[in-house]
Design a protein around this motif. Structure first.
Motif, short mmCIF file in Angstrom:
data_model
loop_
_atom_site.label_atom_id
_atom_site.label_comp_id
_atom_site.label_asym_id
_atom_site.label_seq_id
_atom_site.Cartn_x
_atom_site.Cartn_y
_atom_site.Cartn_z
N UNK A 7 0.25 12.90 7.34
CA UNK A 7 -0.39 14.17 7.68
C UNK A 7 -0.42 14.42 9.03
N UNK A 8 0.26 13.60 9.92
CA UNK A 8 0.28 13.78 11.38
C UNK A 8 1.53 14.43 11.85
N UNK A 9 2.39 14.84 10.74
CA UNK A 9 3.71 15.62 11.12
C UNK A 9 3.35 17.00 11.91
N UNK A 10 4.26 17.62 12.55
CA UNK A 10 4.01 18.96 12.84
C UNK A 10 3.49 19.75 11.82
N UNK A 11 2.54 20.68 12.31
CA UNK A 11 1.74 21.58 11.23
C UNK A 11 0.88 20.81 10.18
N UNK A 12 0.78 19.75 9.89
CA UNK A 12 -0.07 19.05 9.00
C UNK A 12 -1.27 18.82 9.50
N UNK A 13 -2.51 18.68 8.77
CA UNK A 13 -3.76 19.02 9.20
C UNK A 13 -4.14 17.77 10.30
N UNK A 14 -3.49 16.74 10.46
CA UNK A 14 -4.25 15.84 11.30
C UNK A 14 -2.98 15.57 12.45
N UNK A 20 -1.37 21.24 15.15
CA UNK A 20 -1.96 20.78 13.93
C UNK A 20 -2.30 22.09 13.30
N UNK A 21 -2.12 22.28 11.78
CA UNK A 21 -2.23 23.25 11.13
C UNK A 21 -2.54 22.77 9.58
N UNK A 22 -2.57 23.86 8.72
CA UNK A 22 -2.83 23.80 7.37
C UNK A 22 -1.69 23.85 6.61
N UNK A 23 -0.67 23.18 7.02
CA UNK A 23 0.95 23.09 6.38
C UNK A 23 1.60 24.18 6.90
N UNK A 63 5.60 4.22 2.76
CA UNK A 63 4.49 3.04 2.64
C UNK A 63 3.22 3.55 2.89
N UNK A 64 2.05 2.86 2.43
CA UNK A 64 0.63 3.03 2.86
C UNK A 64 0.24 2.25 4.01
N UNK A 65 -0.20 2.54 5.09
CA UNK A 65 -0.78 1.64 6.05
C UNK A 65 -2.18 2.11 6.42
N UNK A 66 -3.27 0.92 6.73
CA UNK A 66 -4.54 1.28 6.81
C UNK A 66 -4.70 0.86 8.30
N UNK A 67 -5.18 1.69 9.06
CA UNK A 67 -5.52 1.25 10.53
C UNK A 67 -6.65 2.24 11.04
N UNK A 68 -7.64 1.83 11.99
CA UNK A 68 -8.32 2.70 12.52
C UNK A 68 -7.86 3.43 13.89
N UNK A 69 -6.71 3.24 14.28
CA UNK A 69 -6.14 4.12 15.39
C UNK A 69 -5.55 5.44 15.06
N UNK A 70 -5.35 5.59 13.76
CA UNK A 70 -4.94 6.65 13.23
C UNK A 70 -5.53 7.90 13.67
N UNK A 71 -4.85 9.19 13.84
CA UNK A 71 -5.70 10.33 14.17
C UNK A 71 -6.29 11.06 12.95
N UNK A 72 -7.36 11.64 13.25
CA UNK A 72 -8.11 12.55 12.33
C UNK A 72 -8.91 13.49 13.13
#
Length: 308
Positions: A7-14, A20-23, A63-72
């Motif tokens: 969800x942090x790729x180019x044009x992805x929402x975050x 950033x975009x809606x896909x 994989x799935x990773x949990x962290x508070x540093x990820x962008x939103x």
């Protein structure tokens, strides 16, 4: 290691940058949020290949990773308290290297290494194989080893733009070895497609079709005696000096033209291609691919005769 959230790729929402975009599409047939899927698929395709064809894609997982540093986008970067987020993405082993392919003369790269890289890129219809995506590591004897990275722009849902940095390297213009030819011809596109679909259910059917089409083209080219460069030139679009930026002005590659021709042919002569075990479309493509490759071989022979 390197983690790339979907969800942090180019044009992805975050996406944390300005795009950033809606896909949407990153390039033709390449959708936002699917780069991580393609990264993982490239590793699996490389690893499932016979040893003599493996280009050396770095170990990659989804994989799935949990962290508070990820962008939103819903959260301030300056917030003292940030929410822990679950993110799915590609997780790839970092490759130690001494430079990229543009830092060295292409004459130093061995036929074997360049041919392995070409086989991977052709099969995956890589739209982003520029010099920065080919790392180089020197061994103890000073000989360069090529390390392919960044496969997010592979397996488009529609065969389109392809970019091959190695296209005109000396090694790419030399013949495949007898052993490598046999390993390429022994590839079974249908079985590989089924296996990959089980491993990566998120892959779209159109992406798997691209893998099959490009693998068949590779096999036809090898069977008729084409080099990696000659096969690659069937996939890249003509360079346009005065391109206006309008998509309607884009000149298709020879491969794109052959795919269109196969669809037209099936509309009028479908029964002609329904006798074998293969799908009619694949059978028709095989006929067109073989004819085009034979044409290229004859053109090369004539050019060699004229030069003599």
């Amino acid at each position: 290691a390197v983690f790339k959230p979907r969800d942090e790729e180019p044009l992805a929402p975050n996406n944390p940058k300005d795009n950033a975009g809606a896909g949407g599409s990153l390039k033709e047939g390449l959708m936002a949020g699917y780069a991580a899927i393609s990264e993982f698929a490239a590793f699996l395709v490389d690893q499932s290949s016979p040893a003599g064809l493996r280009a050396g894609v770095c170990p990659t997982g989804l994989v799935c990773v949990k962290s508070s540093v990820f962008h939103s986008m819903k959260e301030s970067r300056n917030s003292p308290f940030r929410v822990v987020k679950d993110k799915v993405g590609s997780f790839q082993l970092f490759a130690k290297h001494d430079g990229t392919s543009e830092d060295y003369s292409p004459n130093r790269y061995s036929d074997d290494q360049v041919h392995r890289l070409a086989v991977l890129d052709i099969r995956m219809c890589n739209a982003d194989r520029h010099s920065g995506n080919i790392l180089v590591r020197s061994n103890e004897n000073g000989r360069p080893t090529l390390i392919p990275i960044d496969h997010g722009y592979t397996l488009p849902s529609k065969v389109g733009e392809a970019t091959f940095e190695w296209l005109d390297w000396p090694a790419a213009k030399r013949p495949f070895s007898k052993a490598m030819k046999q390993e390429i011809l022994d590839l079974e596109p249908g079985l590989i497609e089924k296996w990959l679909k089980r491993k990566v259910p998120a892959l779209r059917p159109e992406q798997l079709s691209t893998l099959r089409i490009c693998t068949v083209l590779l096999q036809c080219g090898v069977r008729e005696g084409l080099t990696a460069s000659e096969i690659g030139h069937l996939m890249v679009r003509p360079e346009e000096d005065n391109f206006s930026g309008d998509e309607d002005d884009i000149q298709p590659s020879i491969l794109e033209e052959m795919i269109k021709e196969a669809h037209r042919e099936l509309e009028t002569n479908r029964g002609k291609y329904e006798d074998g075990d293969e799908e009619p479309f694949e059978t028709c493509l095989g006929v067109l691919f073989t004819a085009k490759c034979q044409e290229r071989v004859e053109a090369r022979k004539m050019a060699d005769t004229d030069s003599d």
